[in-house]
Design a protein around this motif. Structure first.
Motif, PDB file in Angstrom:
ATOM      1  N   SER A 129       6.049  -2.543  -7.176  1.00  0.00           N
ATOM      2  CA  SER A 129       5.891  -2.860  -5.763  1.00  0.00           C
ATOM      3  C   SER A 129       4.749  -3.841  -5.539  1.00  0.00           C
ATOM      4  O   SER A 129       3.821  -3.933  -6.316  1.00  0.00           O
ATOM      5  N   THR A 130       4.841  -4.592  -4.438  1.00  0.00           N
ATOM      6  CA  THR A 130       3.796  -5.520  -4.047  1.00  0.00           C
ATOM      7  C   THR A 130       2.648  -4.737  -3.415  1.00  0.00           C
ATOM      8  O   THR A 130       2.892  -3.863  -2.591  1.00  0.00           O
ATOM      9  N   ARG A 167      -0.178  -3.310  -0.995  1.00  0.00           N
ATOM     10  CA  ARG A 167      -0.086  -3.236   0.456  1.00  0.00           C
ATOM     11  C   ARG A 167      -0.763  -4.429   1.129  1.00  0.00           C
ATOM     12  O   ARG A 167      -0.215  -5.030   2.061  1.00  0.00           O
ATOM     13  N   GLU A 211      -1.282  -7.415   0.045  1.00  0.00           N
ATOM     14  CA  GLU A 211      -0.513  -8.644  -0.148  1.00  0.00           C
ATOM     15  C   GLU A 211       0.739  -8.631   0.713  1.00  0.00           C
ATOM     16  O   GLU A 211       1.136  -9.655   1.281  1.00  0.00           O
ATOM     17  N   ARG A 212       1.362  -7.473   0.858  1.00  0.00           N
ATOM     18  CA  ARG A 212       2.525  -7.369   1.736  1.00  0.00           C
ATOM     19  C   ARG A 212       2.164  -7.714   3.178  1.00  0.00           C
ATOM     20  O   ARG A 212       2.911  -8.400   3.884  1.00  0.00           O
ATOM     21  N   ASP A 213       1.007  -7.217   3.615  1.00  0.00           N
ATOM     22  CA  ASP A 213       0.561  -7.510   4.982  1.00  0.00           C
ATOM     23  C   ASP A 213       0.356  -9.010   5.177  1.00  0.00           C
ATOM     24  O   ASP A 213       0.707  -9.564   6.231  1.00  0.00           O
ATOM     25  N   PHE A 231       1.890 -11.395   3.536  1.00  0.00           N
ATOM     26  CA  PHE A 231       3.216 -12.006   3.573  1.00  0.00           C
ATOM     27  C   PHE A 231       3.847 -11.859   4.951  1.00  0.00           C
ATOM     28  O   PHE A 231       4.462 -12.796   5.479  1.00  0.00           O
ATOM     29  N   LEU A 232       3.698 -10.674   5.541  1.00  0.00           N
ATOM     30  CA  LEU A 232       4.296 -10.433   6.855  1.00  0.00           C
ATOM     31  C   LEU A 232       3.674 -11.328   7.925  1.00  0.00           C
ATOM     32  O   LEU A 232       4.368 -11.831   8.814  1.00  0.00           O
ATOM     33  N   LEU A 238      11.551  -5.586   8.744  1.00  0.00           N
ATOM     34  CA  LEU A 238      10.485  -5.568   7.746  1.00  0.00           C
ATOM     35  C   LEU A 238       9.270  -4.805   8.260  1.00  0.00           C
ATOM     36  O   LEU A 238       8.642  -4.034   7.527  1.00  0.00           O
ATOM     37  N   THR A 291       7.726  -1.320   6.443  1.00  0.00           N
ATOM     38  CA  THR A 291       6.522  -1.573   5.646  1.00  0.00           C
ATOM     39  C   THR A 291       5.467  -0.531   6.020  1.00  0.00           C
ATOM     40  O   THR A 291       4.604  -0.760   6.871  1.00  0.00           O
TER      41      THR A 291
END
Length: 320
Positions: free
Chosen positions: A237-238, A240, A242-244, A246-247, A269, A273
């Motif tokens: 998984s990416t 957290r 980094e996901r934020d 990206f969003l 998404l 998330t």
């Protein structure tokens, strides 16, 4: 509509229209069936001979059925319509059509393209190998029944084995949905694992150059398993944070913000998330009597997201 407002371009016939067939249609005493027209381009999808016959008879108008969508999809429809009715397409017409469909729709299965173009599955497979590099670019194909299936059988079996390791109590149907395989294949994977065998039969490993049984056992050992958040099958998984990031970047992209489907994707998404604590709270909030139902629904949603991920990755490979 007026006959002079549609374009006579023949989409699927290599040699164009046949004058003798036009003359025969023009002598028909009854009205001609409606022609099929691609609305965005006003090109005739099916019915060039009928259109020319109407002009030959001096008709000012002709019945029309409009079709929307892309030119590529219109071509597929044109091939299908001309194969199943009217003047038969020649072998050259059908072969050229299959080649064009393979170029514009490489995700369609050989069987689906064969039924559309009026060819054998083996002929389409041979055309695919000659004209495209799709075999090495896509992981899935869309079949005649509307289902997306993996090209590499070992990929689905690997996902199924990871799902079983993460939750041994999963039903065969749930495993099949997660891995995109049949229930029968899911059963075979489970039985192989119960016997201590590699879930990927030797014929798949040897043909696709996959890892040996010892490598598979090592990677499936506790602490060495690959998986997403909370042990779900897939790639790691990416993080957290980094996901934020990206969003945030996705939300500022005009192509997503200013289109209805783009905003729908962003909302989905955002809703999915969550951090581990939030997922734990959601799980704890499910009443026990509804646990099997919610678990099955969550599995279905996971399979849908996985299918979306495969489609997005395949589009990236095709454009590369």
């Amino acid at each position: 509509m007026p006959v002079d407002q549609v374009t006579e371009t023949s989409l699927v016939r290599v040699a164009g229209s046949r004058p003798d067939h036009v003359s025969a249609l023009a002598q028909c005493p009854d009205g001609l069936p409606p022609i099929l027209v691609h609305r965005p381009t006003m090109q005739v999808i099916d019915g060039v001979h009928r259109l020319r016959a109407a002009k030959l008879r001096g008709d000012a108008t002709i019945g029309v059925r409009f079709v929307d969508g892309s030119e590529e999809d219109a071509f597929v429809l044109a091939v299908s319509a001309n194969v199943t009715q009217g003047l038969p397409l020649t072998l050259a017409d059908r072969t050229a059509a299959a080649s064009r469909i393979l170029s514009s729709h490489p995700h369609l299965s050989d069987r689906l393209i064969a039924s559309t173009a009026g060819l054998s599955t083996k002929t389409v497979a041979a055309i695919r190998q000659r004209t495209t590099g799709e075999m090495t670019q896509l992981h899935t194909r869309l079949g005649r029944d509307g289902k997306v299936r993996p090209l590499d059988a070992s990929h689905g079996r690997t996902m199924a084995s990871q799902a079983i390791l993460n939750d041994p109590d999963l039903s065969l149907r749930a495993i099949a949905r997660i891995a995109g395989i049949s229930v029968g294949t899911a059963r075979d994977v489970r039985e192989r694992m119960r016997r201590g065998e590699d879930p990927i039969p030797p014929r798949y490993r040897l043909s696709a150059g996959h890892r040996t049984e010892s490598e598979a056992a090592e990677n499936n050992a506790p602490g060495n398993r690959t998986g997403g958040a909370n042990g779900t099958p897939g790639s790691p998984s990416t993080p957290r944070a980094e996901r934020d990031r990206f969003l945030v970047s996705l939300r500022t992209d005009p192509s997503l913000r200013f289109s209805e489907i783009g905003r729908a994707l962003l909302r989905l998404l955002d809703a999915n998330t969550l951090d581990a604590a939030q997922w734990d709270r959601l799980a704890a909030a499910v009443p026990q009597r509804w646990s099997p139902v919610v678990a099955d629904l969550a599995t279905d949603c996971a399979a849908d997201w996985w299918a979306l991920a495969c489609r997005v990755r395949d589009r990236l490979r095709v454009s590369a």
